[in-house]
Design a protein around this motif. Structure first.
Motif, PDB file in Angstrom:
ATOM      1  N   ILE A 371      -4.716 -65.442  17.602  1.00 29.99           N
ATOM      2  CA  ILE A 371      -4.028 -66.609  17.042  1.00 29.99           C
ATOM      3  C   ILE A 371      -2.549 -66.279  16.866  1.00 29.99           C
ATOM      4  CG2 ILE A 371      -3.908 -68.212  15.096  1.00 29.99           C
ATOM      5  CD1 ILE A 371      -6.843 -67.443  14.492  1.00 29.99           C
ATOM      6  N   VAL A 372      -1.685 -67.196  17.338  1.00 26.38           N
ATOM      7  CA  VAL A 372      -0.240 -67.008  17.211  1.00 26.38           C
ATOM      8  C   VAL A 372       0.385 -68.276  16.611  1.00 26.38           C
ATOM      9  CG1 VAL A 372       1.937 -66.652  18.431  1.00 26.38           C
ATOM     10  CG2 VAL A 372      -0.117 -65.410  19.146  1.00 26.38           C
ATOM     11  N   PHE A 373       1.158 -68.098  15.550  1.00 26.95           N
ATOM     12  CA  PHE A 373       1.990 -69.170  14.990  1.00 26.95           C
ATOM     13  C   PHE A 373       3.425 -68.896  15.428  1.00 26.95           C
ATOM     14  CE2 PHE A 373      -1.652 -70.265  12.726  1.00 26.95           C
ATOM     15  CZ  PHE A 373      -1.455 -71.385  11.919  1.00 26.95           C
ATOM     16  N   ILE A 390       6.988 -70.699  10.075  1.00 28.48           N
ATOM     17  CA  ILE A 390       6.000 -69.618   9.985  1.00 28.48           C
ATOM     18  C   ILE A 390       5.774 -68.996  11.365  1.00 28.48           C
ATOM     19  CG2 ILE A 390       3.579 -69.065   9.536  1.00 28.48           C
ATOM     20  CD1 ILE A 390       5.049 -69.520   6.996  1.00 28.48           C
ATOM     21  N   SER A 391       5.930 -67.690  11.452  1.00 29.67           N
ATOM     22  CA  SER A 391       5.603 -66.954  12.675  1.00 29.67           C
ATOM     23  C   SER A 391       4.678 -65.799  12.307  1.00 29.67           C
ATOM     24  CB  SER A 391       6.870 -66.410  13.342  1.00 29.67           C
ATOM     25  OG  SER A 391       7.661 -67.464  13.861  1.00 29.67           O
ATOM     26  N   LEU A 392       3.535 -65.732  12.923  1.00 26.64           N
ATOM     27  CA  LEU A 392       2.591 -64.639  12.673  1.00 26.64           C
ATOM     28  C   LEU A 392       1.652 -64.511  13.864  1.00 26.64           C
ATOM     29  CD1 LEU A 392      -0.423 -65.943  11.837  1.00 26.64           C
ATOM     30  CD2 LEU A 392       0.803 -66.461   9.739  1.00 26.64           C
ATOM     31  N   ILE A 575      -2.632 -58.507   5.328  1.00 22.04           N
ATOM     32  CA  ILE A 575      -2.560 -59.493   4.244  1.00 22.04           C
ATOM     33  C   ILE A 575      -1.191 -60.154   4.308  1.00 22.04           C
ATOM     34  CG2 ILE A 575      -2.613 -59.848   1.745  1.00 22.04           C
ATOM     35  CD1 ILE A 575      -4.322 -57.255   1.580  1.00 22.04           C
ATOM     36  N   PHE A 576      -1.198 -61.493   4.398  1.00 23.51           N
ATOM     37  CA  PHE A 576       0.056 -62.246   4.373  1.00 23.51           C
ATOM     38  C   PHE A 576       0.207 -62.876   2.995  1.00 23.51           C
ATOM     39  CE2 PHE A 576      -0.986 -62.145   8.894  1.00 23.51           C
ATOM     40  CZ  PHE A 576       0.239 -61.822   9.460  1.00 23.51           C
ATOM     41  N   VAL A 577       1.316 -62.637   2.368  1.00 27.00           N
ATOM     42  CA  VAL A 577       1.600 -63.205   1.046  1.00 27.00           C
ATOM     43  C   VAL A 577       2.533 -64.386   1.238  1.00 27.00           C
ATOM     44  CG1 VAL A 577       2.474 -62.764  -1.276  1.00 27.00           C
ATOM     45  CG2 VAL A 577       1.368 -60.917   0.011  1.00 27.00           C
TER      46      VAL A 577
END
Length: 613
Positions: A371-373, A390-392, A575-577
């Motif tokens: 999954i890519v944002f 948002i990029s992740l 973990i994304f905060v």
């Protein structure tokens, strides 16, 4: 003074419910929309519809022939000539004709009812299937009660139109045209004299058209409001009783119920105005028939008058003439009701999903789960921005946790992955494919979502677990339940997996419902698993079982875990905060704890709360 304060307080209480209300649809009455509604008759155009029309024509033809036989043949010929044989034949012929009319009416009623019920079934099925395909934005702006009203009440309002109205309309039009033609053939002078009242009647009824139509629209709106309140009131009954708000709820319902009552009263009162106009026209027409008809009889046939038999036939036809006009007036009211209902039905049918699927969309056959944002932004509306740039990246098979305060954007990210919404800007990709280029069914069949407030359908436990994968065997269902630790409590039930659960699974505890949702997700065998506060309703003992099961549940799958209870995400790969729609920091548990940032503060505050307890 005390009384005034009490009444003011009560008035405030009665304003506590706010619904997204249906609005009156201000469109002119148009036949294009009626033709669109009648298009649902097309599948039956070669079966029930022509059969009903033939039966109707037979009974209508009999009604038009009999008065002529009585007046012109029986009176003017047979009685004048005292021809008993002819009279006998006429009695037999009229008896046969009435039998044909009876048979025609029996089959007409039978076939139009079958026709009507089939059409209502088709419309309701079409509307429900369409609503199921609409995007989440549609349901965000409408209450369940208002949607229920359109699928049930509004479609029920069309029942009379399709079971009786259409064929009766044709019958009355054929009857009316036939009577007018016959009257002018029998005596143009007397026919014109009787029909002088028609222009006035049509003028008065036309004036009522918009007023009546708006009244029936208001009825639909008030019904929608009442159903919205009923739906919410019944679902929240436990909260109502726990706060002892039964009296206030009853008073509020009284107001909603009264508004519904008054709207029906107003609509029926205006609709009832048609019949008096028709009866008035009938009375005037009868007076003209007797006075002018008597004059023409005295004048004699040789001097431009009429025979007694012609007058008798006229009396029959004039009596029949106002009957179809009266029914046409009622039919017009029925059509207004149907238009008010159909406008609301077509409003939903014309609603297009905000999440559109392209015709040549890519179909996932073997999703890996990456999954890519890519610089994704999203807002529910102009004043409610949920995500900022948002990029992740989440690797296939990786377990990722999203943490942050309420409203930070965690659930929005999950909704975008399932493509319940499309991003306002940027792209969301899975396995390199932009989700806006992907077939929705193939995407969602590869994703399972477990929510905090899991939904249990009425039916057996076996059917609920099998919901996401209907073809699964009983053994596969039981194995899935065993993996997540649900088998233990299911076996304790009297009927085990065949236990019937009530609506929303009310016979089960919150933890038991959550375990069933885990089993349902596991059985569906998704490539991507989203757990949105899925362990929030589970007690500590059950959580231990779930933690053991999660290792099996997440193995080989891409997992996104959203949790406030941070103990459930310690083993996550990343973990994304999040805070206010932005990513503040990311890393595994140990890395984030060493950084001493927002995640560290969240963990410390949570442990301090536990110590205080």
């Amino acid at each position: 003074m005390t009384k005034d304060k009490s009444s003011q307080s009560k008035s405030k209480h009665l304003q506590r419910f706010h619904y997204t209300q249906d609005q009156a649809i201000e469109k002119p009455f148009n036949w294009k929309q009626m033709l669109r509604l009648l298009a649902y008759l097309k599948p039956y155009a070669k079966t029930y519809l022509p059969a009903a029309i033939i039966a109707m024509l037979i009974s209508t033809a009999v009604r038009l022939i009999v008065p002529i036989l009585i007046g012109k043949v029986a009176i003017d010929v047979a009685i004048n000539e005292q021809n008993v044989t002819m009279l006998t034949y006429l009695v037999v012929i009229i008896g046969i004709l009435y039998f044909l009319s009876y048979a025609g009416n029996v089959f007409r009623i039978k076939w139009v009812n079958i026709l009507g019920q089939n059409v209502i079934y088709d419309i309701r099925q079409h509307l429900f299937s369409h609503v199921q395909r609409l995007s989440h934005r549609f349901f965000d702006s409408r209450s369940a009660g208002s949607i229920l009203v359109r699928i049930m009440n509004d479609i029920n309002s069309l029942q009379e139109l399709f079971t009786n109205g259409i064929i009766n309309l044709l019958m009355d039009v054929v009857t009316l045209v036939g009577i007018i033609v016959i009257l002018f053939v029998l005596s143009p002078k007397l026919a014109l004299a009787i029909m002088v009242i028609l222009p006035l009647m049509f003028y008065l009824t036309t004036k009522l058209r918009r007023m009546i139509r708006r009244s029936w629209q208001q009825v639909r709106i008030q019904q929608s409001r009442m159903n919205s309140h009923l739906n919410e009131g019944l679902q929240g009954m436990r909260i109502t009783q726990s706060f002892s708000q039964e009296e206030e709820n009853s008073e509020y319902f009284h107001g909603v119920n009264r508004d519904n009552f008054l709207s029906w009263k107003e609509a029926t009162k205006k609709s009832a105005m048609f019949r008096p106009f028709v009866e008035l026209s009938n009375a005037i027409g009868t007076v003209i028939l007797i006075s002018y008809g008597a004059y023409l009889i005295l004048l004699g046939e040789n001097n431009g008058g009429i025979a007694i038999g012609t007058f008798v036939s006229f009396a029959f036809f004039v009596g029949m003439f106002w009957e179809p006009i009266s029914r046409l007036g009622q039919m017009y009211n029925q059509m207004l009701m149907a238009m008010a209902a159909s406008e609301r039905i077509f409003e939903f049918l014309d609603e297009q999903p905000n999440v559109q699927e392209k015709k040549d969309a890519y179909v996932f056959t073997d999703m890996k789960g990456e999954i890519v944002f890519d610089r994704v932004g999203f807002s529910y509306d102009e004043d409610r921005i949920a995500l900022y740039d948002i990029s992740l990246t989440i690797q296939a098979g990786e377990t990722v946790a999203l943490v942050g305060h309420t409203g930070s954007g965690k659930s929005t990210i999950a909704n975008l992955i399932s493509r319940f919404y499309d991003p306002t800007k940027g792209k969301v990709k899975i396995d390199g494919y932009d989700l806006q280029e992907v077939q929705l069914d193939s995407l969602r069949q590869s994703i399972s979502v477990v929510l905090q407030d899991t939904f249990i359908f009425s039916g057996t436990i076996m059917e609920n677990i099998r919901f996401g994968r209907p073809e699964a065997s009983d053994e596969e269902v039981i194995q899935a339940a065993k993996v997540v630790g649900a088998d233990e409590f299911i076996q304790r039930m009297v009927n085990g997996y065949e236990t019937e659960v009530e609506e929303r699974g009310n016979i089960l505890s919150a933890g038991e419902r959550q375990l069933l949702s885990f089993a349902r997700a596991l059985l569906a065998n998704p490539r991507i698993l989203i757990l949105d506060e899925a362990t929030a309703s589970i007690d500590t003992e059950t959580e231990v079982k779930i933690q053991a099961a999660l290792a099996k549940l997440l193995k080989g799958r891409t997992a996104i875990i959203i949790a406030h209870r941070l103990s459930t995400i310690r083993e996550a790969d990343t973990i994304f905060v999040l805070e206010n729609g932005c990513i503040l920091e990311s890393g595994n548990h140990d890395k984030l704890m060493k950084q001493g940032g927002e995640y560290y503060r969240l963990v410390k505050s949570q442990f301090q709360m536990l110590d205080a307890i």
